[in-house]
Design a protein around this motif. Structure first.
Motif, short mmCIF file in Angstrom:
data_model
loop_
_atom_site.label_atom_id
_atom_site.label_comp_id
_atom_site.label_asym_id
_atom_site.label_seq_id
_atom_site.Cartn_x
_atom_site.Cartn_y
_atom_site.Cartn_z
N ASP A 177 0.83 -1.19 0.00
CA ASP A 177 0.00 0.00 0.00
C ASP A 177 0.87 1.25 0.00
OD1 ASP A 177 -2.35 -1.48 0.19
OD2 ASP A 177 -2.13 -1.66 2.35
N VAL A 178 0.41 2.26 -0.69
CA VAL A 178 1.07 3.56 -0.68
C VAL A 178 0.28 4.43 0.28
CG1 VAL A 178 1.69 5.55 -2.09
CG2 VAL A 178 1.81 3.25 -3.07
N ILE A 179 0.91 4.85 1.37
CA ILE A 179 0.16 5.60 2.39
C ILE A 179 0.05 7.08 2.08
CG2 ILE A 179 0.77 3.95 4.18
CD1 ILE A 179 2.58 6.19 5.34
N GLU A 180 0.84 7.57 1.14
CA GLU A 180 0.76 8.98 0.78
C GLU A 180 -0.62 9.29 0.22
OE1 GLU A 180 4.76 8.44 -1.48
OE2 GLU A 180 4.20 10.56 -1.49
N GLY A 181 -1.11 10.48 0.56
CA GLY A 181 -2.39 10.90 -0.01
C GLY A 181 -3.22 11.69 0.98
N TYR B 64 7.86 10.34 6.47
CA TYR B 64 6.57 10.90 6.10
C TYR B 64 6.26 12.11 6.99
CZ TYR B 64 5.81 6.49 3.67
OH TYR B 64 5.92 5.42 2.84
N SER B 65 5.42 13.00 6.46
CA SER B 65 4.90 14.11 7.26
C SER B 65 3.39 14.14 7.08
CB SER B 65 5.52 15.45 6.83
OG SER B 65 5.11 15.78 5.52
N TYR B 66 2.70 14.85 8.00
CA TYR B 66 1.24 14.94 7.91
C TYR B 66 0.80 16.39 8.04
CZ TYR B 66 0.97 15.78 12.93
OH TYR B 66 1.12 16.34 14.17
N PHE B 67 -0.40 16.66 7.54
CA PHE B 67 -1.08 17.94 7.74
C PHE B 67 -2.51 17.59 8.15
CE2 PHE B 67 -3.68 21.49 6.02
CZ PHE B 67 -3.21 22.48 6.86
N LEU B 68 -2.86 17.87 9.42
CA LEU B 68 -4.19 17.57 9.95
C LEU B 68 -5.00 18.86 9.94
CD1 LEU B 68 -5.70 15.40 12.34
CD2 LEU B 68 -5.49 17.62 13.37
N LYS B 69 -6.24 18.77 9.44
CA LYS B 69 -7.12 19.93 9.38
C LYS B 69 -8.48 19.55 9.94
CE LYS B 69 -9.02 23.29 6.14
NZ LYS B 69 -9.13 23.66 4.73
N THR B 70 -8.94 20.33 10.95
CA THR B 70 -10.29 20.20 11.50
C THR B 70 -10.93 21.58 11.42
OG1 THR B 70 -9.75 20.76 13.80
CG2 THR B 70 -9.44 18.46 13.14
N LYS B 71 -12.15 21.71 11.96
CA LYS B 71 -12.79 23.03 11.92
C LYS B 71 -12.12 24.02 12.88
CE LYS B 71 -16.53 21.62 15.02
NZ LYS B 71 -17.95 21.42 15.15
N LEU B 72 -11.33 23.52 13.85
CA LEU B 72 -10.68 24.41 14.82
C LEU B 72 -9.17 24.52 14.69
CD1 LEU B 72 -12.62 23.42 18.08
CD2 LEU B 72 -13.04 25.36 16.56
N ARG B 73 -8.54 23.59 14.00
CA ARG B 73 -7.07 23.62 13.97
C ARG B 73 -6.49 23.07 12.68
NH1 ARG B 73 -6.10 19.34 18.96
NH2 ARG B 73 -8.07 18.30 18.64
N THR C 47 4.87 8.59 11.43
CA THR C 47 5.74 7.43 11.47
C THR C 47 4.91 6.17 11.23
OG1 THR C 47 7.08 8.58 13.13
CG2 THR C 47 7.46 6.23 12.86
N LEU C 48 5.34 5.35 10.30
CA LEU C 48 4.65 4.10 9.99
C LEU C 48 5.38 2.95 10.66
CD1 LEU C 48 2.50 2.53 8.33
CD2 LEU C 48 4.19 2.37 6.52
N THR C 49 4.64 2.17 11.46
CA THR C 49 5.22 0.99 12.12
C THR C 49 4.27 -0.19 11.92
OG1 THR C 49 4.18 1.57 14.23
CG2 THR C 49 6.44 2.32 13.89
N THR C 50 4.78 -1.36 12.22
CA THR C 50 3.97 -2.57 12.16
C THR C 50 4.11 -3.29 13.50
OG1 THR C 50 4.42 -2.77 9.80
CG2 THR C 50 3.56 -4.72 10.89
N ASN C 51 2.97 -3.61 14.15
CA ASN C 51 3.05 -4.28 15.45
C ASN C 51 3.20 -5.78 15.27
OD1 ASN C 51 0.47 -5.28 14.96
ND2 ASN C 51 -0.55 -3.89 16.36
N GLU C 52 3.26 -6.50 16.39
CA GLU C 52 3.51 -7.94 16.37
C GLU C 52 2.49 -8.73 15.55
OE1 GLU C 52 3.25 -8.43 20.52
OE2 GLU C 52 5.31 -7.82 20.88
N SER C 53 1.24 -8.27 15.53
CA SER C 53 0.20 -9.00 14.80
C SER C 53 0.16 -8.63 13.32
CB SER C 53 -1.16 -8.74 15.44
OG SER C 53 -1.50 -7.37 15.30
N GLY C 54 1.03 -7.73 12.88
CA GLY C 54 1.07 -7.35 11.47
C GLY C 54 0.25 -6.11 11.15
N GLU C 55 -0.43 -5.55 12.16
CA GLU C 55 -1.25 -4.35 11.94
C GLU C 55 -0.33 -3.14 11.75
OE1 GLU C 55 -4.76 -1.83 14.21
OE2 GLU C 55 -3.44 -3.10 15.39
N LYS C 56 -0.65 -2.35 10.72
CA LYS C 56 0.13 -1.14 10.45
C LYS C 56 -0.47 0.02 11.24
CE LYS C 56 1.71 -2.53 5.93
NZ LYS C 56 1.80 -2.20 4.51
N ILE C 57 0.41 0.79 11.87
CA ILE C 57 0.00 1.95 12.68
C ILE C 57 0.74 3.17 12.16
CG2 ILE C 57 -0.08 2.95 15.00
CD1 ILE C 57 -1.66 0.38 14.86
#
Length: 180
Positions: free
Chosen positions: A46-50, A77-86, A93-103
């Motif tokens: 998967d490409v996480i950019e977007g 990677y970097s992020y830009f978060l936008k909500t109605k207040l901020r 940072t992309l990591t993978t835990n023991e069960s294979g789930e990407k965080i």
């Protein structure tokens, strides 16, 4: 067939095999839970950019308009978060835990509310009654989002035993942001 022709034929055959062997470039990925580094190939990953955005939910009338744009940088990677207040920028940072789930960890975002583990409230009260200084709870910084097939999922608030709210602009328990 003389020996030079045989050597030439083997050499040409070896070049063809090597030229057709289209090996993907390896990717080094660090597992945050175990601090292990694993080597993976880029085959159909998967490409996480977007740009990821929330969508209206039929059973939920509250407005929850949030977007997160993830971009590739030289170092990660970097992020830009936008909500109605901020509007916030930071490192993702992309990591993978023991069960294979990407965080995906969005670093630098302070949670809106945090009461901590209130199941241990009696222990905290007895420490305070004994004259010992009880430490002020620190509000956590950084929001983790589960990543699966173009969707980011953030658990936005806890329960009666562990009360917190990460993004108060949205009343949803699980905020799902879908890639555009």
């Amino acid at each position: 067939m003389n020996s030079i022709s045989k050597i030439t034929a083997v050499f040409v055959l070896a070049l063809l095999v090597l030229a057709c062997n289209n090996k993907p470039k390896p990717v080094i990925e660090k597992d945050a839970s175990t601090s292990k580094v694993s080597l993976k190939t880029n085959t159909n990953e998967d490409v996480i950019e977007g740009l990821y955005e929330t969508h209206p939910e039929s059973e939920n009338s509250d407005e929850c308009k949030i977007s997160i744009e993830i971009t590739k940088t030289k170092t990660g990677y970097s992020y830009f978060l936008k909500t109605k207040l901020r509007k916030l920028k930071g490192i993702a940072t992309l990591t993978t835990n023991e069960s294979g789930e990407k965080i995906i960890a969005l670093e630098g975002i302070e949670w809106d509310e945090y009461e901590g583990d209130i199941s241990r409230e009696e222990e905290n009260d007895s420490i305070a009654d004994s004259g010992t200084n009880s430490q002020e709870l620190k509000i956590p910084v950084g929001i983790g989002a589960g990543y699966t097939q173009d969707t980011l999922t953030i658990q936005n608030y806890g329960n009666a035993m562990n009360s917190y709210t990460k993004i108060s602009e949205c009343g949803r328990k699980y905020i799902q942001l879908i890639k555009k």
